[in-house]
Write an enzyme that holds these catalytic residues in place. Structure first.
Site, PDB file in Angstrom:
ATOM      1  N   ASP A 151      15.526  -5.406   1.285  1.00 15.10           N
ATOM      2  CA  ASP A 151      14.510  -5.814   0.330  1.00 15.10           C
ATOM      3  C   ASP A 151      15.092  -5.716  -1.079  1.00 15.10           C
ATOM      4  O   ASP A 151      15.734  -4.718  -1.422  1.00 15.10           O
ATOM      5  CB  ASP A 151      13.294  -4.880   0.452  1.00 15.10           C
ATOM      6  CG  ASP A 151      11.987  -5.634   0.418  1.00 15.10           C
ATOM      7  OD1 ASP A 151      11.756  -6.319  -0.595  1.00 15.10           O
ATOM      8  OD2 ASP A 151      11.205  -5.533   1.376  1.00 15.10           O
TER       9      ASP A 151
ATOM     10  N   ASP B 214      11.303  -9.544  -3.296  1.00 13.92           N
ATOM     11  CA  ASP B 214       9.926  -9.186  -3.603  1.00 13.92           C
ATOM     12  C   ASP B 214       9.392  -9.990  -4.797  1.00 13.92           C
ATOM     13  O   ASP B 214      10.048 -10.043  -5.843  1.00 13.92           O
ATOM     14  CB  ASP B 214       9.922  -7.687  -3.957  1.00 13.92           C
ATOM     15  CG  ASP B 214       8.544  -7.090  -4.008  1.00 13.92           C
ATOM     16  OD1 ASP B 214       7.890  -7.012  -2.962  1.00 13.92           O
ATOM     17  OD2 ASP B 214       8.111  -6.703  -5.119  1.00 13.92           O
TER      18      ASP B 214
ATOM     19  N   GLU C 282       9.686 -13.905  -1.564  1.00 19.93           N
ATOM     20  CA  GLU C 282       8.230 -13.756  -1.477  1.00 19.93           C
ATOM     21  C   GLU C 282       7.616 -14.419  -2.710  1.00 19.93           C
ATOM     22  O   GLU C 282       7.967 -14.083  -3.839  1.00 19.93           O
ATOM     23  CB  GLU C 282       7.857 -12.272  -1.442  1.00 19.93           C
ATOM     24  CG  GLU C 282       6.368 -12.080  -1.188  1.00 19.93           C
ATOM     25  CD  GLU C 282       5.819 -10.748  -1.673  1.00 19.93           C
ATOM     26  OE1 GLU C 282       4.814 -10.299  -1.118  1.00 19.93           O
ATOM     27  OE2 GLU C 282       6.399 -10.156  -2.617  1.00 19.93           O
TER      28      GLU C 282
HETATM   29  C1  NOJ Z   1       5.006  -7.309  -2.727  1.00 15.12           C
HETATM   30  C2  NOJ Z   1       5.244  -6.270  -1.687  1.00 15.12           C
HETATM   31  O1  NOJ Z   1       5.271  -6.868  -0.433  1.00 15.12           O
HETATM   32  C3  NOJ Z   1       4.147  -5.255  -1.848  1.00 15.12           C
HETATM   33  O2  NOJ Z   1       4.099  -4.331  -0.790  1.00 15.12           O
HETATM   34  C4  NOJ Z   1       4.331  -4.575  -3.169  1.00 15.12           C
HETATM   35  O3  NOJ Z   1       3.247  -3.705  -3.406  1.00 15.12           O
HETATM   36  C5  NOJ Z   1       4.402  -5.580  -4.318  1.00 15.12           C
HETATM   37  N1  NOJ Z   1       5.198  -6.730  -4.014  1.00 15.12           N
HETATM   38  C6  NOJ Z   1       4.984  -4.940  -5.536  1.00 15.12           C
HETATM   39  O4  NOJ Z   1       6.339  -4.664  -5.308  1.00 15.12           O
END
Ligand code: NOJ
Length: 559
Positions: A98, A199, A256
Site C-alpha cells: 500500500d 491510497d 484508489e
Molecule cells: C482510503 C483507505 O482505503 C482508507 O482505509 C483510509 O482511511 C483512507 N484512504 C485514508 O488513508
C-alpha cells in the site's frame, strides 16, 4: 489488447491487523500472515495486496504513516517482512504494498519539523494557510467529519487534512516532496516487491487557491471534493511518478480513486498514458447510498447496478483495464450487503462471486470473503474501533440524531464490518488470537470459519477456488468482450463474454425468489457446456428458457 500477467491474476487483500495474530497480543501480525500463506496458495491467489504495515500511531489503522521505511512494532520487524516477501515469492505469488502518499501521519518526522516554524525546510511538505476572518481558510470538510483544517498555534496557521487531524495532506506542488516519494517507492521496489496499491491517489492535486466548496456539495461527497478529486495536475504527477519511480520495473499498480468516471479512468489506465494499470472506482459501491452520502441508507436497485457495472465494462473495453471488487477494508461484507446472509448465505455469496469474477478485469478478494464472512452488529458503540465511525457517531449524537438510527447505519455501512478478525476455526476467538482481540470477533465464527469451508467441497471457499481455476483455463474470462443480456429483466443480471468464435453466458438470479430467463435464440441453439453453477444442474437441460432458483448462478460456454 496487450496480454500481461496482472490482467490474468487474482488479487487477495490482507488487512494485517485482523488477519492472524501469532504472538497473542490480540493484533494480527506478519508472522501470522506467513502462517496462513498456504491457505492463499491453495485458493489459487496470484497476488497479495498488503494494507499498510509501516510505522504508524494507528489513528487510522496504519493509513497514517510515521515512517515509510520501517515496520509497525505490533506487526513485527523488517526481518519478518523480508521473510514474508520471500515466502510469498517461494510459493509463486507476488506482493503489492500500500502506498499512502496523499497524507502522512502528524507523527512523521517531516511534519514534526514542518510544524516548528514557517521557514523550516520541511514546512512546504504540507499545505498551510492563514485563517480567514478568524476561521478556517476554506469550508472544505474532512472525509472523517468536521473541518478539513486544523489550527496550529506555534505558527498561527492551519494545515489541511482531508482525513483525520492526524493525517496532514502532503503538498504535491513541492518537487522536493515528490522526489522523496519516488525515492521511497524505488527503495521498496528494490527490495523486490511487485507493485503498489495507491491510497486515494486522485486526491493529490488540489485546485490552485483552494476555493470554497459549493453549499450543495458536502452531501454525496464532502464539501470541497471537486477541488481535490482528479485535480488539475493529477495526470502530470502520475506520469512523473511512472517515469521516475516505476518504469524499469515489471510491476502492477492500482490507484484508489473515489469520484472517478469511466472516461477519466480510461485516461488513468490507458497503456499509452503510462500512469497506473487500473483504478478502484466507487460507483457500484455508492449505489446503496442516498443523496446525503454513505450513511444515508438506500436499498440497491438492480437496474442501477447493471447500468453501472456495464458502463465500466464497456468504457474500458478498448483502452484501459478494470479492477473488479465487492469488498475491501472500507466496505461492508458483500453477502450481507447485496446478498442474503440469513436465508441464502451459501447461494447468494456464490452468485455474487460469479457475477464479479466472470467480468472483464482483475478480480480482488478481500480476506474472509472467500469463506463467506458477514457484517457484524455490536450492541455498543464502545465495541467499534474505526475513526470514521466514531467521529460520525459523535457528530450525529451532538446534532440530536437518535442513537438507534446511527447504529443502524453503522450496521449496514460501517467499515468495522470488514475489520473483525478472520474466522479461522471454531475455537475461542475464531483461532485468530490466543489473547484479547483488538476488535471483537463476529459471534457467528462457529458456523462460518475457514476450517469448516475448506473441509466442505460444496462451500463458498471451494466455489471461489473453482472460479479462480476457470480464469486460468479459459482465456475468454480474462480477455473476452462484455455485453449485457436482457437489461430490463427485473431480477436477473446476465451477460455474455466474447472472444473470437467463443462465447460465455453468465446468468445470475439476484434475488431470493424463483424466476425464469430466456436466452436469445442465437445463443440457446448452440452447443453448451456448463462451467460452474451454485446449484445442481442437469447436464442435458435445455437453456432456451432457464428456470432459476433463489440466487442461482450459472456460466455456460457455447460452441
Ligand atoms: C482510503 C483507505 O482505503 C482508507 O482505509 C483510509 O482511511 C483512507 N484512504 C485514508 O488513508
Amino acid at each position: 489488447m496487450e496480454k500481461v500477467w496482472w490482467k490474468e491474476s487474482v488479487v487477495y487483500q490482507i488487512y494485517p491487523r485482523s488477519f492472524m495474530d501469532s504472538n497473542g497480543d490480540g493484533i494480527g501480525d506478519i508472522q501470522g500472515i506467513i502462517s496462513k500463506l498456504d491457505h492463499l496458495k491453495d485458493l489459487g491467489i496470484d497476488i497479495i495486496w498488503l494494507s499498510p504495515v509501516y510505522k504508524s500511531p494507528n489513528d487510522d489503522n496504519g493509513y497514517d504513516i510515521s515512517d515509510y521505511k520501517d515496520i509497525m512494532d505490533e506487526f513485527g520487524t523488517m526481518a519478518d517482512w523480508e521473510e514474508l516477501l520471500a515466502q510469498i515469492h517461494n510459493r509463486g505469488m507476488k506482493l503489492i504494498m500500500d502506498l499512502v502518499v496523499n497524507h502522512s501521519s502528524d507523527e512523521h518526522e517531516w511534519f514534526i519539523e514542518a510544524k516548528k516554524s514557517k521557514d523550516n525546510p520541511y514546512r512546504d511538505y504540507y499545505i498551510w494557510r492563514k485563517g480567514k476572518d478568524g476561521k478556517e481558510p476554506n469550508n472544505w470538510e474532512s472525509c472523517f467529519s468536521g473541518s478539513a483544517w486544523k489550527y496550529d498555534e506555534t505558527t498561527d496557521e492551519y494545515f489541511l487534512h482531508l482525513f483525520s487531524k492526524k493525517q496532514p495532506d502532503l503538498n504535491w506542488e513541492n518537487p522536493t516532496l515528490r522526489g522523496e516519494v519516488y525515492d521511497m517507492m524505488k527503495w521498496w521496489l528494490d527490495k523486490g516487491i511487485d507493485g503498489f496499491r495507491m491510497d486515494v491517489i486522485n486526491f493529490i492535486s488540489k485546485v490552485d487557491g483552494l476555493p470554497d466548496g459549493e453549499p450543495q456539495e458536502g452531501k454525496k461527497y464532502v464539501s470541497g471534493a471537486p477541488y481535490f478529486m482528479n485535480g488539475p495536475k493529477i495526470h502530470e504527477y502520475l506520469q512523473e511518478m511512472h517515469q521516475q519511480a516505476l518504469s524499469g520495473y515489471d510491476v502492477m499498480t492500482v490507484g484508489e480513486m473515489p469520484g472517478v468516471s469511466p472516461e477519466q479512468a480510461q485516461l488513468y489506465t490507458d497503456e499509452q498514458c503510462k500512469e497506473v494499470n487500473m483504478v478502484f472506482q466507487f460507483e457500484h459501491v455508492d449505489l446503496d447510498s442516498g443523496p446525503n452520502g454513505k450513511w444515508d441508507l438506500k436499498p440497491l436497485d438492480l437496474k442501477d447496478l447493471k447500468w453501472s457495472l456495464s458502463r465500466w465494462q464497456k468504457g474500458l473495453e478498448k483502452a484501459g483495464w478494470n479492477s473488479l471488487y465487492w469488498n475491501n477494508h472500507d466496505q461492508p461484507r458483500i453477502v450481507s450487503r447485496f446478498g442474503d446472509d440469513q436465508n441464502y448465505h451459501n447461494e447468494s455469496a456464490k452468485m455474487l462471486a460469479t457475477l464479479l469474477h466472470m467480468m472483464k478485469g482483475t478480480p480482488y478478494i478481500y480476506q474472509g470473503e472467500e469463506i463467506g464472512m458477514t457484517n457484524v452488529k455490536f450492541d455498543s458503540i464502545d465495541d467499534y474501533r474505526d475513526i470514521e465511525i466514531l467521529n460520525m457517531y459523535k457528530e450525529k449524537v451532538e446534532a440530536g440524531v437518535p442513537v438507534k438510527d446511527i447504529m443502524k447505519s453503522i450496521y449496514v455501512k460501517g467499515r468495522d464490518n470488514a475489520r473483525t478478525p478472520v474466522q479461522w476455526n471454531s475455537s475461542e476467538n475464531a483461532g485468530f488470537t490466543t489473547g484479547t482481540p483488538w476488535i471483537k470477533v463476529n459471534p457467528n465464527y462457529r458456523e462460518i470459519n475457514a476450517e469448516k469451508v475448506v473441509a466442505d467441497s460444496n462451500s463458498i471457499y471451494h466455489y471461489y477456488r473453482k472460479l479462480i481455476q476457470l480464469r486460468k483455463q479459459h482465456e475468454i474470462i480474462v480477455y473476452g468482450d462484455y455485453d449485457i443480456l436482457h437489461e430490463d429483466h427485473p431480477q436477473v443480471f446476465a451477460y455474455t463474454r466474447t472472444l473470437g468464435n467463443e462465447k460465455l453466458v453468465v446468468v445470475c438470479n439476484f434475488y431470493g425468489e424463483d424466476t425464469t430467463f430466456e436466452l436469445p435464440e442465437d445463443l440457446s441453439s448452440k452447443h453448451n457446456t456448463l462451467l460452474i453453477s451454485n446449484y445442481n444442474v442437469e447436464e442435458s437441460e435445455a437453456i432456451s428458457q432457464i428456470a432459476l432458483r433463489p440466487y442461482e448462478a450459472r456460466v455456460y460456454k457455447l460452441s
